[in-house]
Design a protein around this motif. Structure first.
Motif, PDB file in Angstrom:
ATOM      1  N   THR A 150     -22.828  28.950  -0.764  1.00 43.17           N
ATOM      2  CA  THR A 150     -24.128  28.307  -0.953  1.00 43.17           C
ATOM      3  C   THR A 150     -25.208  29.383  -0.848  1.00 43.17           C
ATOM      4  N   VAL A 151     -26.171  29.377  -1.785  1.00 44.52           N
ATOM      5  CA  VAL A 151     -27.181  30.435  -1.829  1.00 44.52           C
ATOM      6  C   VAL A 151     -28.577  29.839  -1.967  1.00 44.52           C
ATOM      7  N   ALA A 197     -27.351  22.828   5.752  1.00 48.60           N
ATOM      8  CA  ALA A 197     -26.814  21.498   5.442  1.00 48.60           C
ATOM      9  C   ALA A 197     -25.772  21.554   4.334  1.00 48.60           C
ATOM     10  N   TYR A 198     -25.958  22.474   3.388  1.00 47.48           N
ATOM     11  CA  TYR A 198     -25.040  22.560   2.247  1.00 47.48           C
ATOM     12  C   TYR A 198     -24.100  23.765   2.318  1.00 47.48           C
ATOM     13  N   ALA A 199     -24.069  24.443   3.454  1.00 50.55           N
ATOM     14  CA  ALA A 199     -23.113  25.552   3.609  1.00 50.55           C
ATOM     15  C   ALA A 199     -21.701  25.013   3.431  1.00 50.55           C
ATOM     16  N   GLY A 200     -20.921  25.701   2.628  1.00 48.75           N
ATOM     17  CA  GLY A 200     -19.549  25.269   2.396  1.00 48.75           C
ATOM     18  C   GLY A 200     -19.417  24.081   1.465  1.00 48.75           C
ATOM     19  N   VAL A 201     -20.469  23.738   0.743  1.00 46.68           N
ATOM     20  CA  VAL A 201     -20.421  22.556  -0.133  1.00 46.68           C
ATOM     21  C   VAL A 201     -19.314  22.681  -1.174  1.00 46.68           C
ATOM     22  N   ALA A 254     -19.598  35.194   4.792  1.00 46.85           N
ATOM     23  CA  ALA A 254     -20.692  34.240   5.011  1.00 46.85           C
ATOM     24  C   ALA A 254     -20.357  32.878   4.401  1.00 46.85           C
ATOM     25  N   ASP A 255     -20.828  31.827   5.062  1.00 47.51           N
ATOM     26  CA  ASP A 255     -20.710  30.477   4.513  1.00 47.51           C
ATOM     27  C   ASP A 255     -21.876  30.169   3.584  1.00 47.51           C
TER      28      ASP A 255
END
Length: 194
Positions: free
Chosen positions: A107-108, A174-178, A73-74
């Protein structure tokens, strides 16, 4: 990172009539609306015995598969009911099967559903678990107190809470993979000397 980002939601309740499950699904629906692919992991459908590091893979039920889904998961949304002021045991057991390599940089988004007052300690406990696994918990989380009044007919009855849940879903996308983007920026700055 996947394109589009892949977001999983884990519901930490085993109740058939679960407000936590409704809230996690609502969050995932908002994530899908923001362009992500989603998967709802309903722990009622998983064989997760209490974690025992001495049992090995043979005694771990679906634990290794759960860890693999988390690793792929991203971003994640973790939802828990509040039991005795803390995380429900099904979600804690699911997290026990995950190692740092599975969660690192993910990101969680966090939400907690309480039958009574505001579930601040539960949100803090869940945030601490995510940080120990090197995940990136969003600064915003969602608390749903007085769950008896917050849900109706498998939906969120309170418009303000529904909006916060939708915001959580959009923000997690929006912050997936930050963490990856942050690392790429640092690498780029090192390469250019900026």
């Amino acid at each position: 990172m996947h394109d589009p980002p892949h977001v999983i939601g884990i519901s930490g309740s085993l109740r058939d009539d679960s407000g936590t499950r409704v809230a996690v699904q609502h969050t995932l629906d908002a994530a899908a609306g923001a362009g992500a692919t989603t998967e709802h992991i309903d722990l009622r459908e998983w064989d997760l015995p209490l974690f025992d590091p001495d049992t090995g893979a043979a005694g771990s039920g679906d634990g290794p598969e759960l860890a693999a889904r988390v690793r792929e998961a991203d971003a994640m949304v973790l939802g828990t009911p509040v039991y005795h002021g803390t995380i429900a045991s099904p979600l804690k057991t699911a997290l026990d099967y995950c190692g740092i390599d599975d969660v690192d940089g993910t990101t969680v988004g966090i939400l907690a559903v309480a039958g009574g007052g505001f579930p601040t300690p539960t949100l803090q406990h869940l945030r601490a678990a995510v940080l120990e696994l090197k995940g990136w918990p969003l600064p915003q989380d969602v608390a749903i107190p007085d769950s008896w009044a917050a849900f109706e007919d498998d939906s969120i009855a309170d418009g303000e809470i529904a909006e916060r849940v939708e915001d959580l879903g959009a923000t997690v996308v929006a912050y997936a993979g930050v963490a990856d983007r942050h690392g790429e920026t640092e690498q780029s700055e090192l390469a250019t000397g900026d």
